[in-house]
Design an enzyme around this catalytic site. Structure first.
Site, PDB file in Angstrom:
ATOM      1  N   PRO A   2       0.830  -1.209   0.000  1.00  0.00           N
ATOM      2  CG  PRO A   2      -0.850  -1.588   1.566  1.00  0.00           C
ATOM      3  CD  PRO A   2       0.475  -2.114   1.099  1.00  0.00           C
ATOM      4  CD  GLU A   3       2.855   2.916  -4.407  1.00  0.00           C
ATOM      5  OE1 GLU A   3       2.947   4.093  -4.815  1.00  0.00           O
ATOM      6  OE2 GLU A   3       3.074   1.935  -5.144  1.00  0.00           O
TER       7      GLU A   3
END
Length: 287
Positions: A2-3
């Site tokens: 996840p960014e």
């Protein structure tokens, strides 16, 4: 992994449940995740009121009334869910195996951290020690914050021999970007991932037009991604179980062999390995 958009979406989903709530019980179902839990981890959380929940780079940060801060990282497959209503028997059994941290809150709410690959982690740090915390020390500016502009980016990249994509992945240059959004923003800015990062600054150190293009692209792509809940790839999901949809707006990531979407460009998206990571780009319009 996840960014920024995905972590921001998780943060916004948890805020209504966690902010202002008191942690009445902490269940640790294993000794640790990527790292061992601190010996006093549960004790420092139990009974504490959560003053606020925020995001810094790819970290979730829960401010506690005690003066401590709970730092949380989703790793590669981590997710939070609120409540205890099962989706179905089979799904419930799978999730129980990978439910590693359960926070019981006043009012009957339960926040559960699930992580099949156990690459996420949690750590409690005194708020007064945050400036010296290795996880946070030296992080670059937030790409959607006022401190991030073309001049800031140019200054951070001046003299760098690294590629532009490598610079964007450097959390000291700008916080929160990862492989997916680096590729998407470079395509939006029409800049090659192979270009030297130093070309964002002129000889005098002033930002070039490329720096201004890139900052505008970063802001636009991240804002659009957050608006649709980020991208859902593999395990990533929201606290309410919903999925993000930005993967349907990818222009180059995972689009090898497909036509470039840039108006007037008849190029084809290509893939190559750069610094050990897959990079997607259009050789024709990204210069």
């Amino acid at each position: 992994m996840p960014e920024l958009p995905e972590v921001e979406t998780v943060c916004r989903g948890l805020q209504p449940v966690m902010e202002g709530a008191r942690i009445t019980r902490v269940e640790l179902r294993r000794a640790g995740l990527r790292f061992l839990f601190q010996p006093d981890f549960a004790a420092r959380l139990t009974g504490q009121r959560i003053v606020g929940l925020s995001r810094r780079a790819k970290f979730l940060m829960a401010d506690l009334a005690s003066g401590d801060v709970l730092i949380m990282h989703l790793g590669m497959s981590g997710s939070f869910r609120v409540g205890t209503i099962p989706v179905g028997a089979f799904h419930r059994n799978v999730e129980r195996v990978n439910d590693h941290v359960v926070l019981r809150l006043g009012g009957g709410k339960i926040v559960t951290y699930n992580d099949p690959r156990r690459f996420g982690f949690m750590k409690i740090v005194a708020r007064s020690a945050l400036d010296d915390e290795p996880l946070l020390k030296g992080l670059g500016p937030e790409p959607l914050g006022n401190a991030f502009d073309a001049a800031t980016l140019a200054k951070a990249c001046a003299g760098k021999t690294a590629s532009l994509k490598a610079a964007l992945l450097d959390q000291h240059v700008v916080a929160g970007l990862g492989n997916i959004y680096a590729a998407e923003t470079l395509h939006r800015a029409r800049l090659s991932p192979k270009r030297r990062a130093s070309t964002l600054a002129s000889r005098s150190g002033a930002p070039t037009d490329r720096a201004r293009q890139l900052v505008a692209a970063i802001r636009a792509v991240l804002t659009e991604a957050i608006a649709v809940g980020g991208a859902t790839l593999r395990n990533c999901r929201h606290p309410d179980g919903k999925l993000g949809y930005f993967q349907h707006s990818f222009e180059v990531y995972n689009h090898e062999g497909q036509p470039c979407t840039t108006p007037g460009c008849d190029g084809v998206v290509r893939r190559f390995v750069q610094n050990g990571r897959a990079t997607f780009w259009c050789p024709k319009c990204q210069k």
